[in-house]
Motif scaffolding. Structure first.
Motif, PDB file in Angstrom:
ATOM      1  N   SER A   1       0.827  -1.211   0.000  1.00  0.00           N
ATOM      2  CA  SER A   1       0.000   0.000   0.000  1.00  0.00           C
ATOM      3  C   SER A   1       0.861   1.262   0.000  1.00  0.00           C
ATOM      4  O   SER A   1       0.485   2.271  -0.588  1.00  0.00           O
ATOM      5  N   SER A   2       2.038   1.218   0.628  1.00  0.00           N
ATOM      6  CA  SER A   2       2.904   2.399   0.626  1.00  0.00           C
ATOM      7  C   SER A   2       3.517   2.633  -0.760  1.00  0.00           C
ATOM      8  O   SER A   2       3.752   3.768  -1.150  1.00  0.00           O
ATOM      9  N   TRP A   3       3.751   1.559  -1.508  1.00  0.00           N
ATOM     10  CA  TRP A   3       4.289   1.708  -2.866  1.00  0.00           C
ATOM     11  C   TRP A   3       3.249   2.265  -3.821  1.00  0.00           C
ATOM     12  O   TRP A   3       3.565   3.020  -4.726  1.00  0.00           O
ATOM     13  N   THR A   4       1.997   1.821  -3.627  1.00  0.00           N
ATOM     14  CA  THR A   4       0.944   2.227  -4.567  1.00  0.00           C
ATOM     15  C   THR A   4       0.178   3.450  -4.097  1.00  0.00           C
ATOM     16  O   THR A   4      -0.573   4.025  -4.874  1.00  0.00           O
ATOM     17  N   GLY A   5       0.331   3.840  -2.848  1.00  0.00           N
ATOM     18  CA  GLY A   5      -0.407   4.979  -2.321  1.00  0.00           C
ATOM     19  C   GLY A   5      -1.865   4.652  -2.028  1.00  0.00           C
ATOM     20  O   GLY A   5      -2.668   5.543  -1.784  1.00  0.00           O
ATOM     21  N   ALA A   6      -2.210   3.374  -2.029  1.00  0.00           N
ATOM     22  CA  ALA A   6      -3.588   2.944  -1.769  1.00  0.00           C
ATOM     23  C   ALA A   6      -3.857   2.956  -0.264  1.00  0.00           C
ATOM     24  O   ALA A   6      -2.958   3.147   0.556  1.00  0.00           O
ATOM     25  N   SER A   7      -5.099   2.728   0.091  1.00  0.00           N
ATOM     26  CA  SER A   7      -5.489   2.599   1.495  1.00  0.00           C
ATOM     27  C   SER A   7      -4.705   1.460   2.129  1.00  0.00           C
ATOM     28  O   SER A   7      -4.421   0.452   1.489  1.00  0.00           O
TER      29      SER A   7
ATOM     30  N   LEU B   1      -7.126  -2.477   3.303  1.00  0.00           N
ATOM     31  CA  LEU B   1      -7.470  -3.588   2.402  1.00  0.00           C
ATOM     32  C   LEU B   1      -6.252  -4.426   2.015  1.00  0.00           C
ATOM     33  O   LEU B   1      -6.312  -5.661   2.105  1.00  0.00           O
ATOM     34  N   PRO B   2      -5.130  -3.829   1.587  1.00  0.00           N
ATOM     35  CA  PRO B   2      -3.967  -4.675   1.263  1.00  0.00           C
ATOM     36  C   PRO B   2      -3.456  -5.471   2.467  1.00  0.00           C
ATOM     37  O   PRO B   2      -3.036  -6.621   2.328  1.00  0.00           O
TER      38      PRO B   2
END
Length: 140
Positions: free
Chosen positions: A92-98, A101-102
């Motif tokens: 999630s830190s690499w993709t900037g996602a929430s 969920l990951p």
């Protein structure tokens, strides 16, 4: 070097070169509760001595096998969940996602991978003759 645990029990059934032996729980079982019943467990042991139903016998179990099994069944799933949660957080830190969920998907995914491994580990242990309890003495 593996040490061995010996227990007395009573043969309740035989089939070829194996026997089902009813033994009392040993001290290592005090906090586990994985075996059926409160005061006894049934082991499937190698019966090279030809013990018959109703006879009292001594069964030997290699402790290294018990420790490996306990680690695999109890600790491996926890370790895998932790790794999955950490990996999900990194993803999630690499993709900037929430983050939630990951982490959930990573933890749940590796938990089910651990369950799959435990299922296959159990079938391998059951077929491994060196891991099987052995009747080493017939007492009566």
């Amino acid at each position: 070097m593996a040490s061995n645990n010996q227990q007395e029990g009573i043969v309740i059934e035989t089939s070829g070169k194996t026997a089902k032996v009813k033994t009392s729980r040993h001290n290592d079982c005090a906090n586990c509760g994985a075996c059926p019943g409160n005061s006894a467990m049934i082991l499937e042991a190698s019966n090279q001595l030809g013990a018959k139903a109703g006879q009292k016998v001594v069964v030997e179990i290699q402790e290294i096998n018990m420790l490996k099994a306990a680690f695999t069944v109890y600790l491996l799933p926890l370790i895998m969940v932790a790794i999955g949660i950490l990996a999900g957080g990194e993803f999630s830190s690499w993709t900037g996602a929430s983050v939630v969920l990951p982490r959930f998907i990573g933890g749940a995914g590796l938990f089910f991978a651990a369950l799959w491994y435990i299922k296959h580990y159990e079938s391998n242990v059951r077929s491994d003759k060196k891991a099987q309890p052995v009747i080493i003495r017939v007492l009566s």
